[in-house]
Design a protein around this motif. Structure first.
Motif, mmCIF file in Angstrom:
data_model
loop_
_atom_site.group_PDB
_atom_site.id
_atom_site.type_symbol
_atom_site.label_atom_id
_atom_site.label_comp_id
_atom_site.label_asym_id
_atom_site.label_seq_id
_atom_site.Cartn_x
_atom_site.Cartn_y
_atom_site.Cartn_z
ATOM 1 N N TRP A 167 0.831 -1.211 0.000
ATOM 2 C CA TRP A 167 0.000 0.000 0.000
ATOM 3 C C TRP A 167 0.863 1.257 0.000
ATOM 4 O O TRP A 167 0.501 2.266 -0.611
ATOM 5 N N CYS A 168 2.002 1.207 0.687
ATOM 6 C CA CYS A 168 2.937 2.341 0.636
ATOM 7 C C CYS A 168 3.483 2.519 -0.777
ATOM 8 O O CYS A 168 3.582 3.647 -1.277
ATOM 9 N N GLN A 169 3.852 1.403 -1.402
ATOM 10 C CA GLN A 169 4.325 1.476 -2.784
ATOM 11 C C GLN A 169 3.261 2.097 -3.677
ATOM 12 O O GLN A 169 3.557 2.986 -4.482
ATOM 13 N N PHE A 170 2.016 1.646 -3.523
ATOM 14 C CA PHE A 170 0.910 2.168 -4.329
ATOM 15 C C PHE A 170 0.758 3.672 -4.126
ATOM 16 O O PHE A 170 0.619 4.429 -5.100
ATOM 17 N N TYR A 171 0.813 4.111 -2.880
ATOM 18 C CA TYR A 171 0.594 5.537 -2.587
ATOM 19 C C TYR A 171 1.692 6.405 -3.200
ATOM 20 O O TYR A 171 1.404 7.420 -3.845
#
Length: 647
Positions: free
Chosen positions: A365-369
């Motif tokens: 999710w951090c990568q996505f953000y």
């Protein structure tokens, strides 16, 4: 080396040590009294984890088409030590880049390899080596719309071993900018091949800065001075030399350095025709070539001399060249035997297991953000492209809206309404499908490099990039729909307007997902653009406009069942007619001929039934369009992930 040259080298090394110490201090996080009570926020600083790299009997054979095999490396061995700068040199085609790719475990598709790569006594697999090292490749690829500082900031967020707060992030980025002499251009866009901005030297130093964010113990660089003048080459190698003061093992390939650049090297590995011609201290290479019978002439630099010796001259025969190379290789092997007295061995000591290469530093999710934020920034800065798409949407919607100007739900306009409904579906594909197909390919090399550097997973990139790109396809369909409804004289209710907008938005998102999925599957933009119409046009034919659903031959019914055109056409027809009573102009005075030409001209539900549609199918239409959108999105993720992982 004369006194002046020695003085210059000492001055450079003094400057490098000072810069290295300044950067090292930036990584140390002070602990206050409050921190001591609550526990440290970050792991305490530890001594640099130095790594000695050894490679033994490396062989490489390139497997080409029709089974042709070409031997590139022949039992190549060497050592690279921590705190030293090692040059791999040789003429073009000697196998320098191939050796570096084997050591790093990357870009070795269609190459058969043998041999051992050992780090501190541990035999390394390509996966482990990828996790342990950083690799600055010859071509510097970046997101051109980002500035130097934004590029470093993005890399720091995804590659730092521990999460950084804003102050720590800015501190590390600023120190790297100073360390790599990039402070003056920190707010300059990186640029691309078509949009020049940073110089080659600045791009190369930016590549180093991005790679050393994780403080890797081993750094590989492929041709770091390629395309640079002598001054910029010196600056780049100076930056590499600086990293050795951190205890790093730095290995780079280089073609033919200047004297000042060559004097910075500690170790030299000289390749010729896939053989090791020399491997040892750089300062002893002159004595070695003198021992081989090729002493260095006066007023000739060392790299110029031995590169001339190991290169194939145009006027000499293949036999003369091979004889000279064999003599040098044999002399080198004799020198090694005299030095060691026996063949080198390696320790069997095992180290702790190295994490898998796909264990990323940040959660999915951090990568996505972070990728979504970067992609949105790119999209915002490409305002010329957005303006072009806006103008295109306005022109097309006004022209099509003019065809249906003041159209009503009336007996005389029923055929026109069918065109209105179907062209709404069709334009959601024509306007947005092909532009969406190009979303990946400008940044494709960047994604491959960043994945190989363990920054993020391909699925996170695909979904974040397509989500950011899809924002515009929420706005443009609304503009198109508003103009179409405004120019026609159809009944306006909140229910009708809302459904018409939602259907067009879903169809535009589905069109983008289809295009992106085909781009990922085909792997080539031109191929994707050729294949996509082969799939979409037959589905459009059986969408209900050119032939009614009940008139489609049974052997073409499967195409109608999966045609999202059909479900969009049906949904729009149902929305406008399901609650409509008597259609104007369909009174008792209509002749049989007039009624038959218009179909079942009486009420809205009767008109829907005349199109072989069902009023109760509205939510089925929505479900099928959403299912198609989900299917193409999942297929795109799988295809893109497979393509990036095998790149």
């Amino acid at each position: 080396m004369d006194a002046k040259a020695l003085s210059e080298v000492e001055e450079v090394e003094k400057d490098l040590k000072h810069a290295s110490e300044r950067f090292r201090k930036s990584k140390v996080h002070s602990t206050t009294a409050s921190d001591a009570e609550s526990g440290p926020k970050h792991p305490p600083p530890i001594k640099t984890n130095t790594k000695k790299l050894t490679f033994q009997n490396i062989e490489a054979i390139a497997v080409k088409k029709k089974g042709i095999r070409q031997e590139i490396l022949k039992k190549v061995s060497g050592v690279a030590r921590p705190g030293e700068l090692t040059f791999i040199m040789g003429s073009s085609g000697a196998g320098k880049t191939t050796l570096l790719n084997i050591l790093t475990g990357r870009n070795i598709k269609n190459i058969e390899t043998e041999g051992e790569v050992i780090v501190n006594g541990r035999h390394m697999t390509p996966t482990e080596m990828k996790r342990l090292s950083a690799y600055v490749q010859q071509d510097d690829v970046f997101i051109g719309m980002l500035t130097v500082k934004e590029t470093l900031r993005f890399a720091a967020k995804l590659r730092s071993p521990f999460k950084l707060d804003k102050v720590e992030l800015e501190s590390i980025v600023d120190e790297l900018l100073v360390m790599m002499s990039l402070k003056k251009c920190e707010n300059t866009k990186v640029g691309s091949m078509t949009e020049k901005s940073l110089s080659r030297g600045e791009r190369k130093r930016l590549a180093f800065a991005c790679e050393i964010l994780t403080d890797p113990p081993i750094l590989f660089c492929d041709e770091p001075t390629s395309g640079l003048d002598s001054f910029m080459s010196h600056q780049v190698i100076k930056a590499l030399r600086q990293l050795t003061y951190e205890g790093k093992t730095v290995v780079c390939t280089i073609h033919q350095p200047s004297t000042s650049v060559y004097q910075m090297a500690d170790q030299l590995i000289l390749l010729s025709q896939g053989h090791i011609a020399y491997a040892g201290p750089a300062k002893q290479v002159d004595a070695f070539f003198g021992r081989c019978g090729y002493p260095i002439p006066k007023f000739v630099s060392s790299p110029d001399h031995f590169m001339r010796v190991i290169s194939h001259k145009s006027f000499e025969s293949e036999e003369e060249y091979n004889t000279r190379i064999v003599k040098i290789v044999d002399e080198h092997e004799t020198m090694l035997k005299e030095k060691s007295g026996h063949s080198s061995t390696h320790s069997s000591r095992r180290e702790q297991a190295i994490p898998d290469a796909d264990s990323f530093s940040r959660t999915w999710w951090c990568q996505f953000y972070y990728i979504f934020h970067r992609s949105a920034t790119q999209l915002y800065r490409e305002r010329a492209v957005l303006m072009t798409k806006l103008i295109q949407t306005l022109i097309m919607s006004v022209m099509i809206g003019g065809c249906y100007f003041q159209m009503q739900i009336h007996r005389d306009y029923l055929p026109s309404f069918k065109g209105f409904a179907f062209v709404s579906v069709q334009m959601m594909h024509m306007l947005f499908m092909m532009p969406a197909m190009t979303v990946f390919w400008k940044d494709y090399p960047v994604v491959v490099r960043e994945f190989q550097a363990n920054m993020y997973s391909p699925s996170a990139y695909y979904l974040a990039k397509t989500t950011a790109d899809s924002v515009q396809y929420l706005v443009f369909p609304v503009i198109f729909s508003a103009i179409m409804l405004g120019m026609a004289n159809l009944p306006y209710t909140i229910y009708i307007i809302t459904h018409y907008l939602v259907i067009n938005i879903l169809l535009s998102l589905n069109a983008c997902s289809i295009a992106q999925s085909f781009a990922a599957m085909c792997g080539h933009l031109a191929t994707g653009m050729t294949v996509l119409p082969i799939v979409c046009v037959p589905l459009m034919v059986f969408g209900g406009f050119m032939i009614t659903y009940d008139a489609i031959p049974w052997y073409f019914l499967p195409l109608a069942w999966i045609s999202w055109y059909k479900y969009g056409f049906e949904a729009i027809t149902i929305v406008f007619f399901e609650s409509h009573g008597q259609i104007d102009g369909c009174g008792d005075n209509s002749t049989v001929v007039e009624m038959s030409s218009q179909g079942n001209c009486s009420t809205g539900p009767a008109f829907i039934k005349d199109q072989a549609f069902e009023v109760s199918n509205l939510w089925i239409d929505y479900t099928v369009i959403l299912a198609a959108l989900l299917f193409w999105k999942i297929l795109g993720v799988l295809a893109f992930s497979w393509r990036i992982r095998r790149a």
